[in-house]
Design a protein around this motif. Structure first.
Motif, PDB file in Angstrom:
ATOM      1  N   ARG A 322       0.804  -1.231   0.000  1.00 43.76           N
ATOM      2  CA  ARG A 322       0.000   0.000   0.000  1.00 43.76           C
ATOM      3  C   ARG A 322       0.839   1.283   0.000  1.00 43.76           C
ATOM      4  NH1 ARG A 322      -3.018  -1.255   5.597  1.00 43.76           N
ATOM      5  NH2 ARG A 322      -3.664  -2.925   4.210  1.00 43.76           N
ATOM      6  N   TRP A 323       2.121   1.209   0.423  1.00 43.49           N
ATOM      7  CA  TRP A 323       2.938   2.424   0.478  1.00 43.49           C
ATOM      8  C   TRP A 323       3.793   2.585  -0.782  1.00 43.49           C
ATOM      9  CZ3 TRP A 323       0.553   5.000   3.809  1.00 43.49           C
ATOM     10  CH2 TRP A 323       0.111   4.436   5.007  1.00 43.49           C
ATOM     11  N   PHE A 324       3.594   1.737  -1.784  1.00 41.54           N
ATOM     12  CA  PHE A 324       4.363   1.856  -3.029  1.00 41.54           C
ATOM     13  C   PHE A 324       4.009   3.194  -3.705  1.00 41.54           C
ATOM     14  CE2 PHE A 324       4.546   1.090  -7.703  1.00 41.54           C
ATOM     15  CZ  PHE A 324       5.937   0.927  -7.809  1.00 41.54           C
ATOM     16  N   PRO A 325       5.012   4.049  -4.036  1.00 45.66           N
ATOM     17  CA  PRO A 325       4.725   5.394  -4.583  1.00 45.66           C
ATOM     18  C   PRO A 325       4.380   5.363  -6.068  1.00 45.66           C
ATOM     19  CG  PRO A 325       7.086   5.075  -4.399  1.00 45.66           C
ATOM     20  CD  PRO A 325       6.453   3.825  -3.847  1.00 45.66           C
ATOM     21  N   SER A 326       3.278   4.746  -6.412  1.00 43.29           N
ATOM     22  CA  SER A 326       2.908   4.567  -7.821  1.00 43.29           C
ATOM     23  C   SER A 326       2.686   5.885  -8.553  1.00 43.29           C
ATOM     24  CB  SER A 326       1.640   3.703  -7.923  1.00 43.29           C
ATOM     25  OG  SER A 326       0.573   4.299  -7.218  1.00 43.29           O
ATOM     26  N   SER A 327       2.249   6.930  -7.828  1.00 44.15           N
ATOM     27  CA  SER A 327       1.970   8.219  -8.469  1.00 44.15           C
ATOM     28  C   SER A 327       3.214   9.090  -8.599  1.00 44.15           C
ATOM     29  CB  SER A 327       0.903   8.985  -7.681  1.00 44.15           C
ATOM     30  OG  SER A 327      -0.297   8.268  -7.639  1.00 44.15           O
ATOM     31  N   GLN A 328       4.304   8.705  -7.925  1.00 39.43           N
ATOM     32  CA  GLN A 328       5.472   9.569  -7.868  1.00 39.43           C
ATOM     33  C   GLN A 328       6.601   9.125  -8.800  1.00 39.43           C
ATOM     34  OE1 GLN A 328       4.317  11.850  -6.113  1.00 39.43           O
ATOM     35  NE2 GLN A 328       2.809  10.727  -4.917  1.00 39.43           N
ATOM     36  N   ILE A 329       6.460   7.939  -9.401  1.00 42.05           N
ATOM     37  CA  ILE A 329       7.505   7.390 -10.265  1.00 42.05           C
ATOM     38  C   ILE A 329       7.151   7.617 -11.734  1.00 42.05           C
ATOM     39  CG2 ILE A 329       8.719   5.274 -10.943  1.00 42.05           C
ATOM     40  CD1 ILE A 329       8.124   4.177  -8.140  1.00 42.05           C
ATOM     41  N   CYS A 330       8.141   7.958 -12.532  1.00 39.56           N
ATOM     42  CA  CYS A 330       7.939   8.088 -13.983  1.00 39.56           C
ATOM     43  C   CYS A 330       7.918   6.686 -14.586  1.00 39.56           C
ATOM     44  CB  CYS A 330       9.057   8.920 -14.601  1.00 39.56           C
ATOM     45  SG  CYS A 330       9.023   8.922 -16.420  1.00 39.56           S
ATOM     46  N   SER A 331       6.822   6.324 -15.221  1.00 38.17           N
ATOM     47  CA  SER A 331       6.689   4.978 -15.792  1.00 38.17           C
ATOM     48  C   SER A 331       7.560   4.778 -17.030  1.00 38.17           C
ATOM     49  CB  SER A 331       5.226   4.692 -16.149  1.00 38.17           C
ATOM     50  OG  SER A 331       4.739   5.650 -17.075  1.00 38.17           O
ATOM     51  N   ALA A 332       8.098   5.880 -17.578  1.00 40.78           N
ATOM     52  CA  ALA A 332       8.938   5.789 -18.780  1.00 40.78           C
ATOM     53  C   ALA A 332      10.395   5.501 -18.440  1.00 40.78           C
ATOM     54  CB  ALA A 332       8.832   7.080 -19.586  1.00 40.78           C
ATOM     55  N   CYS A 333      10.950   6.236 -17.436  1.00 38.58           N
ATOM     56  CA  CYS A 333      12.374   6.071 -17.114  1.00 38.58           C
ATOM     57  C   CYS A 333      12.623   5.535 -15.707  1.00 38.58           C
ATOM     58  CB  CYS A 333      13.115   7.395 -17.296  1.00 38.58           C
ATOM     59  SG  CYS A 333      12.652   8.676 -16.104  1.00 38.58           S
ATOM     60  N   GLY A 334      11.566   5.475 -14.872  1.00 47.20           N
ATOM     61  CA  GLY A 334      11.725   4.932 -13.522  1.00 47.20           C
ATOM     62  C   GLY A 334      12.219   5.935 -12.500  1.00 47.20           C
ATOM     63  N   GLN A 335      12.314   7.195 -12.870  1.00 49.04           N
ATOM     64  CA  GLN A 335      12.793   8.237 -11.952  1.00 49.04           C
ATOM     65  C   GLN A 335      11.732   8.553 -10.897  1.00 49.04           C
ATOM     66  OE1 GLN A 335      15.723   9.832 -11.681  1.00 49.04           O
ATOM     67  NE2 GLN A 335      14.998  11.153 -10.037  1.00 49.04           N
ATOM     68  N   LEU A 336      12.157   8.605  -9.616  1.00 44.79           N
ATOM     69  CA  LEU A 336      11.263   9.015  -8.530  1.00 44.79           C
ATOM     70  C   LEU A 336      11.204  10.529  -8.538  1.00 44.79           C
ATOM     71  CD1 LEU A 336       9.532   8.043  -6.119  1.00 44.79           C
ATOM     72  CD2 LEU A 336      11.560   8.267  -4.691  1.00 44.79           C
ATOM     73  N   ALA A 337      10.073  11.059  -8.996  1.00 44.76           N
ATOM     74  CA  ALA A 337       9.988  12.505  -9.274  1.00 44.76           C
ATOM     75  C   ALA A 337       9.548  13.336  -8.077  1.00 44.76           C
ATOM     76  CB  ALA A 337       9.044  12.735 -10.448  1.00 44.76           C
ATOM     77  N   GLY A 338       9.310  12.722  -6.934  1.00 45.94           N
ATOM     78  CA  GLY A 338       8.920  13.491  -5.753  1.00 45.94           C
ATOM     79  C   GLY A 338       7.420  13.512  -5.534  1.00 45.94           C
ATOM     80  N   LYS A 339       7.031  13.835  -4.309  1.00 49.22           N
ATOM     81  CA  LYS A 339       5.617  13.808  -3.930  1.00 49.22           C
ATOM     82  C   LYS A 339       4.842  14.934  -4.592  1.00 49.22           C
ATOM     83  CE  LYS A 339       2.754  13.065   0.139  1.00 49.22           C
ATOM     84  NZ  LYS A 339       2.720  12.956   1.622  1.00 49.22           N
TER      85      LYS A 339
END
Length: 377
Positions: A322-339
């Motif tokens: 449930r805590w997986f940051p699905s909305s914060q990761i870029c699905s194209a390059c995998g970059q964690l873009a922040g909250k």
């Protein structure tokens, strides 16, 4: 594959059968409450509760004292005892709260009976039930397999239903080699990783205006009955309006259930792997601003339907933490873009500059994480 499958039908009992149904429900409730009281008293005195077999032997004696218990289906009374024993077993395992006394004022009244010697059977457009005999019912589909038990219930709307549990063979669905990620929402009910957005039909909201009007009428009739010194159970106008409100709630429930069944079947039929978030629905319901909307979309019911259908038809459900940051990761390059706050529905990745719809991006990340978990297992 052998599975237990439930078939629900509306039944149309005669006046005589309605009386017997009311007696059976009442007797089942009496047996449950009678032995619940004994169980509690015994536990206080000895520190130990009763057992199902001890209560069953006592029930035989009780029938000799209270002749009216013999008028109804004996298996229904035994089932009531079994339910009580099971409730205590779960309570001592800390799986649920202690069993409570049943009230005749409860909205839903029911009893369960088991199939023995073909006492439950489908005969043309009628269903055979113990003591009741043949009851006319709305045969919307065929019942396949060996019938195990039947639960008869009376809804607040005054309608009667029977749920038949049967052991039946289910054929595994053909493999599609397709996977899907699902992000559940409120504005859109479900956002799929293939780009589709499933509309949230807002069944309760659409009926809200009518429900409020009818519930106000119900409140006025309750006040009028109290002014006249009447018990609400005896107030005909109040009871009539109560059934009218119950029918509206029932219509909303049926619409929602039909939608969830069709959507879950379509997803399971067309995909071998379904990846979905493990949502903390109970925690979310504590948010008073969102509780009504979350309850209306019925995420938990949808996930339950996906799970048992996947089990039946040989498909795989993968739950993402449930805590997986699905909305914060870029699905194209995998970059964690922040909250990002909930107001941001579209955003651009600062690294690869890919443009994302927040929800579709989340569903793609859920799919990728689900496949990763599956491959690493």
């Amino acid at each position: 594959m052998l599975v237990n499958k439930a078939y629900k039908f509306r039944i149309y009992p005669t006046k005589k059968q309605e009386i017997l149904l009311a007696k059976t429900i009442g007797c089942s409730r009496f047996v449950f409450n009678h032995f619940l009281k004994q169980w509690n008293e015994t536990y206080k005195e000895t520190g130990k509760g009763l057992t199902y077999h001890a209560c069953s032997a006592e029930l035989t004696k009780l029938k000799k004292e209270l002749i009216w218990l013999k008028e109804v289906d004996s298996i229904a009374l035994q089932s009531s005892l079994k339910n009580l024993a099971d409730a205590y077993t779960r309570f001592f395992k800390k799986q649920n709260k202690a069993p409570r006394f049943k009230s005749k004022k409860n909205d839903v009244q029911s009893y369960t009976t088991k199939e023995t010697n073909h006492n439950i059977a489908i005969i043309d457009n009628r269903i055979k039930l113990p003591k009741l005999g043949l009851v006319r019912f709305a045969k919307s589909r065929e019942v396949y397999g060996r019938i195990l038990r039947a639960t008869v219930r009376r809804n607040p709307s005054g309608k009667y239903f029977v749920s038949i549990l049967a052991e039946t063979h289910v054929q595994l669905l053909e493999k599609t080699d397709a996977s899907i990620g699902i992000d559940l929402g409120i504005t859109d009910f479900a956002i799929l990783s293939d780009g589709r957005k499933i509309d949230n039909h807002k069944f309760t909201s659409k009926m809200e205006k009518k429900l409020k009007r009818e519930q106000r009428k119900l409140s006025r009739r309750a006040l009028q009955a109290k002014k006249n010194g009447m018990n609400l159970l005896d107030a005909k106008n109040y009871q009539k309006q109560k059934r009218k409100v119950a029918k509206l709630h029932e219509r909303v429930m049926n619409q929602r259930d039909d939608f969830l069944n069709k959507l879950s079947t379509e997803i399971i039929k067309n995909h071998d792997i379904v990846c979905i978030e493990d949502l903390n629905t109970k925690g979310m319901l504590r948010n008073h601003k969102l509780a009504k909307s979350i309850a209306d979309v019925s995420w938990s019911a949808f996930v339950s339907k996906l799970e048992y259908k996947a089990k039946w038809y040989g498909k795989t459900i993968v739950k993402i933490r449930r805590w997986f940051p699905s909305s914060q990761i870029c699905s194209a390059c995998g970059q964690l873009a922040g909250k990002k706050t909930l107001e941001i529905r579209k955003w651009t990745c600062p690294v690869c500059h890919a443009q994302h719809d927040r929800d579709i991006n989340a569903s793609k990340n859920i799919l990728a994480e689900g496949l990763r978990i599956l491959n690493s297992a």
